[in-house]
Design an enzyme around this catalytic site. Structure first.
Site, mmCIF file in Angstrom:
data_model
loop_
_atom_site.group_PDB
_atom_site.id
_atom_site.type_symbol
_atom_site.label_atom_id
_atom_site.label_comp_id
_atom_site.label_asym_id
_atom_site.label_seq_id
_atom_site.Cartn_x
_atom_site.Cartn_y
_atom_site.Cartn_z
ATOM 1 N N CYS A 382 0.834 -1.202 0.000
ATOM 2 C CA CYS A 382 0.000 0.000 0.000
ATOM 3 C C CYS A 382 0.873 1.259 0.000
ATOM 4 O O CYS A 382 1.444 1.607 -1.024
ATOM 5 C CB CYS A 382 -0.989 -0.049 1.161
ATOM 6 S SG CYS A 382 -2.445 0.961 0.817
ATOM 7 N N HIS A 508 -3.546 -5.080 0.224
ATOM 8 C CA HIS A 508 -2.973 -5.645 1.455
ATOM 9 C C HIS A 508 -3.008 -7.176 1.416
ATOM 10 O O HIS A 508 -3.984 -7.771 1.874
ATOM 11 C CB HIS A 508 -3.766 -5.150 2.670
ATOM 12 C CG HIS A 508 -3.556 -3.704 2.966
ATOM 13 N ND1 HIS A 508 -2.579 -3.257 3.821
ATOM 14 C CD2 HIS A 508 -4.167 -2.602 2.489
ATOM 15 C CE1 HIS A 508 -2.610 -1.933 3.875
ATOM 16 N NE2 HIS A 508 -3.571 -1.508 3.076
ATOM 17 N N GLU A 510 -1.565 -9.164 3.267
ATOM 18 C CA GLU A 510 -1.488 -9.747 4.625
ATOM 19 C C GLU A 510 -2.856 -10.130 5.187
ATOM 20 O O GLU A 510 -2.937 -10.876 6.153
ATOM 21 C CB GLU A 510 -0.770 -8.790 5.585
ATOM 22 C CG GLU A 510 -1.528 -7.530 5.992
ATOM 23 C CD GLU A 510 -1.334 -6.354 5.038
ATOM 24 O OE1 GLU A 510 -1.020 -6.589 3.858
ATOM 25 O OE2 GLU A 510 -1.522 -5.193 5.470
#
Ligand code: GLN
Length: 532
Positions: A382, A508, A510
């Site tokens: 990001c 993202h 994650e």
């Protein structure tokens, strides 16, 4: 009809209720049950999206674009259930809904009160999750600690729910602490007795106690806790400190926690089966063959929870590579004045996480320049991707003052800027580009090699975007536009041509990594670092 497990916490906060709820979810799934987990947060914000990470830790984003509590991250990492914005209820959302109904006249002239209007709204929100996901079991975690004024309406709501649903449809688990007092060499049960006492005062009798402890609980202590807290002796379960959170389901399994739950809720299932989880995840986390060191350079590194999902995803990448990932946390602000090569001396990979605001930005750019020039594997997430583009513009394309308009509104070269639709936005809450968006990958890219497919879907949380006016200039000098949102013509992934492994993604990754299904980008990033 779903059955409900209500998880509360007592004595102190940070006992790991989230991990405990996620572990229970994992164990029940391993018995073939369909599970979802819901978090109730007693604060008045509508969601944590507008909170500072120092207040709240990471903001976790779901596929449907909700900004939620980081416990949802644990739930998703441990289980395979579906999660949506309805899986996180806050007092703010509940009050907002009730007050909106009041203004509309829905209450037909009645006095609107905490009981029954707020509690009814809470109950309806909890039941909605069970209907939405059609599960066998809904685990409901109540945030905060028993005794807080704020959590009372939630506790009253779950008390009523248990009464309404009946014996085999709902149960209560209380997570508590057994402190060990060194000076007298004793484990103390009194705080737990008081905490359960508070619960019973408001009409909630826990069925099971999960006792956080540094030392194991003797039979004598168990019997004492059982007697004074009015639970069965086998309902006193130990929750010891473990090396890795991924060991928690096994630690509960050996004590028969899931068997106790299914018996109490009268659910017939096959036996639990954690073999794959234990043989892959737990074994590799405990005894990895290799070791690798990755630096995370951000501005909230002092706070363990601020980049929770990123740290976990790195561990998952390590599981795939059978490696221990040592994470070095570097304050990006200190990089501004300090020597970068000294900071990254023993580092085999550099990760720049997401973020907002000017502090530490130039330090991050220094770190990116170092990774690019020294051929060190790099993952920019990001803001990390946005700054990788700025760094490339400044130092490879000669656009010396290139910047994101987030940090310099009047920059001559706004490589990162706002889309027109964001210019009109005045409210801060829930107004970013949020949630899952599709992305098409370019075949000759490191990202395609990782995902092994062209079409992917990843979660977003940002306002600023790569400015398409700079695509040609940057590509001409070797910035690979490796992924695009085709429909909206937005750059999603950038890479650096000829670099060992340099990927920046606007999304993202994650939020979609699990220990037993490591995310492809984290997996390949850690694997690339291992080759340094
Ligand atoms: N501040 C940047 C934006 O709003 C990046 C956000 C992030 O990293 N999550 O676009």
């Amino acid at each position: 009809m779903s059955k409900y497990i209500f998880v509360t916490g007592g004595v102190v906060s940070s006992l790991g209720k989230g991990i405990a709820s996620a572990s229970i979810g994992k164990l029940l799934e391993s018995r073939g049950l369909k599970v979802t987990i819901l978090k109730c947060d007693p604060y008045l914000n509508i969601d944590p999206g507008t909170m500072n990470p120092y207040q709240h830790g990471e903001v976790y984003v779901t596929d449907d674009g909700a900004e939620t509590d980081l416990d949802l991250g644990h739930y998703e990492r441990f289980t395979n259930g579906a999660f949506s914005k309805n899986n996180n209820i806050t007092a703010g959302r509940i009050y907002y809904a009730v007050i909106t109904k009041e203004r509309r006249g829905d209450y037909l002239g009645k006095t609107v009160q905490i009981i029954p209007h707020i509690t009814d709204e809470i109950k309806a929100s909890i039941k909605k999750v069970s209907r939405e996901h059609e599960v066998d079991v809904v685990i409901v975690e109540i945030g905060g600690t028993v005794g807080d004024i704020e959590s009372l309406p939630f506790l009253e709501a779950i008390r009523q729910l248990r009464w309404e649903l009946g014996e085999h449809y709902a149960m209560n688990i209380h997570v508590t602490l057994l402190p060990y007092i060194k000076s007298c060499g004793e484990q103390k049960t009194k705080p737990t007795q008081h905490s359960v006492g508070r619960l019973r005062e408001i009409g909630i009798q826990p069925d099971i106690l999960l006792c956080r402890t540094e030392r194991s609980i003797s039979l004598e202590q168990r019997e004492k806790i059982a007697l004074f807290c009015n639970v069965d002796v086998e309902g006193v379960i130990e929750a010891p400190d473990v090396k890795s959170i991924y060991e928690c389901p096994s630690s509960f399994k050996v004590q028969g926690l899931d068997a106790l739950i299914t018996k109490r809720l009268n659910i017939k299932t096959k036996d639990n089966d954690l073999k794959e989880w234990e043989n892959y995840v737990v074994k590799r986390v405990r005894h990895p063959k290799h070791e690798v060191t990755i630096a995370v350079a951000g501005k909230y590194i002092q706070l363990a929870d601020a980049y929770k999902s990123i740290y976990e995803s790195l561990i998952h990448g390590g599981i795939a590579a059978d490696a221990r990932v040592n994470i070095i946390k570097i304050d990006s602000e200190t990089l501004e004045k300090g020597k970068v090569d000294k900071a990254f001396k023993d580092v085999q990979g550099i990760l720049i996480p997401g973020g907002f605001g000017t502090r530490g930005i130039e330090g991050k750019i220094k770190a990116i320049k170092y990774a690019r020039e020294k051929n060190i594997p790099f993952l920019g997430i990001c803001l990390g991707m946005q700054l990788a583009s700025v760094e490339f513009a400044r130092h490879v394309c000669g656009l010396k003052t290139a910047n994101s308009t987030e940090f310099d509104k009047n920059t001559k070269d706004p490589v990162i800027s706002l889309l027109a639709e964001q210019h009109q936005v005045t409210n801060m809450g829930a107004t970013m580009r949020l949630g899952a968006y599709p992305c098409k990958l370019v075949k000759e890219s490191k990202s395609f090699a990782a995902y092994k497919k062209e079409d992917i879907s990843e979660r977003h949380r940002h306002r600023y975007e790569f400015n398409n006016e700079y695509r040609e200039v940057l590509s001409a000098k070797g910035l690979v536009i490796a992924g695009m949102n085709v429909e909206r013509d937005l750059v999603e992934v950038v890479e650096v041509k000829g670099h060992r492994w340099f990927v920046g993604c606007q999304f993202h990754p994650e939020f979609q990594s699990k220990p037993d299904k490591p995310h492809p980008l984290f997996r390949d990033f850690v694997a690339a670092a291992l080759t340094v």
